[in-house]
Design an enzyme around this catalytic site. Sequence first.
Site, PDB file in Angstrom:
ATOM      1  N   THR A  13      56.017  25.586  28.164  1.00 27.32           N
ATOM      2  CA  THR A  13      54.323  25.336  29.246  1.00 27.32           C
ATOM      3  C   THR A  13      54.182  26.353  30.352  1.00 27.32           C
ATOM      4  O   THR A  13      53.367  26.605  30.789  1.00 27.32           O
ATOM      5  CB  THR A  13      54.235  24.192  29.223  1.00 27.32           C
ATOM      6  OG1 THR A  13      55.581  23.481  29.918  1.00 27.32           O
ATOM      7  CG2 THR A  13      53.964  23.633  27.975  1.00 27.32           C
ATOM      8  N   ASN A  14      56.106  25.803  30.798  1.00 24.24           N
ATOM      9  CA  ASN A  14      55.683  27.070  32.469  1.00 24.24           C
ATOM     10  C   ASN A  14      55.361  28.491  32.128  1.00 24.24           C
ATOM     11  O   ASN A  14      54.827  28.743  32.888  1.00 24.24           O
ATOM     12  CB  ASN A  14      57.074  26.224  33.159  1.00 24.24           C
ATOM     13  CG  ASN A  14      56.775  24.678  33.501  1.00 24.24           C
ATOM     14  OD1 ASN A  14      55.501  24.976  34.698  1.00 24.24           O
ATOM     15  ND2 ASN A  14      58.033  24.052  33.622  1.00 24.24           N
ATOM     16  N   LYS A  67      81.746  31.739  30.215  1.00 24.11           N
ATOM     17  CA  LYS A  67      82.058  33.194  30.727  1.00 24.11           C
ATOM     18  C   LYS A  67      81.722  33.692  29.665  1.00 24.11           C
ATOM     19  O   LYS A  67      81.188  34.855  30.591  1.00 24.11           O
ATOM     20  CB  LYS A  67      83.551  33.612  31.122  1.00 24.11           C
ATOM     21  CG  LYS A  67      83.563  34.873  32.254  1.00 24.11           C
ATOM     22  CD  LYS A  67      85.157  34.841  33.245  1.00 24.11           C
ATOM     23  CE  LYS A  67      85.317  36.358  33.653  1.00 24.11           C
ATOM     24  NZ  LYS A  67      84.525  37.703  33.171  1.00 24.11           N
ATOM     25  N   HIS A 110      62.176  22.010  38.791  1.00 21.10           N
ATOM     26  CA  HIS A 110      62.658  20.874  38.562  1.00 21.10           C
ATOM     27  C   HIS A 110      61.380  19.951  38.840  1.00 21.10           C
ATOM     28  O   HIS A 110      60.512  20.006  39.726  1.00 21.10           O
ATOM     29  CB  HIS A 110      63.707  20.809  39.367  1.00 21.10           C
ATOM     30  CG  HIS A 110      63.986  19.207  38.934  1.00 21.10           C
ATOM     31  ND1 HIS A 110      65.556  19.208  38.187  1.00 21.10           N
ATOM     32  CD2 HIS A 110      64.807  18.569  39.706  1.00 21.10           C
ATOM     33  CE1 HIS A 110      66.201  18.007  38.404  1.00 21.10           C
ATOM     34  NE2 HIS A 110      65.278  17.573  39.109  1.00 21.10           N
TER      35      HIS A 110
END
Length: 208
Positions: A13-14, A67, A110
């Site tokens: 959605t973002n 890594k 956030h």
Amino acid sequence: MLKIGVLVSGGGTNLQALIDKIEEGYIGNCSIVTVVSSKEGVYALERAKKHGISATCIARKNYADIKEYDEALIKHFEECKVDLIVMAGFLSILGETFVQRFKGRIINIHPSLIPSFCGKGYYGIIPHQKALEYGVKVTGATVHFVELEADSGPIILQKAVYVKDDDTPETLQKRVMEEAEWEILPKAVKLISEGKISVEGRRVRIKD
């Protein structure tokens, strides 16, 4: 032209909010050149493809350690010549190698007003559950630069959302997205694309 890479793990959605604001012309001088998901089959990948954006899955489970995962992500983003990386609901952990390589060029959204209800383990619905359990009257969303410790980087933008007496974690999550996340994430990208952001220690300065 600012080239953006978006990291996702779910519905996107973002990501959609960013796409919409670019297509509307609110955000100029930039384009999303790649969308990378940590999971196969998520709807965010479909959103990207519908708008002609290259989309792929680079899953953590396919790599022996963090890594190796970092190196795979770095290789992809450098091949795409990405200038800015946007974490838009990305739930996998990024390691030191990745964070250092793109230091100052990774931002995250956030779903709380940092430093409340943030850090390791606070993702998805959890910040909203914790906000309701604590009984806060105001919550919201934060866009910040990414550092190795979760949700610890300099804050770019925040927006408050009032908590209602009858809120559930789900209703609060939806309202925080609609009233805060979908507004401040595109705004932060716009400011960066216009060269209006500078960082002094922990303070982010925004030029008029």
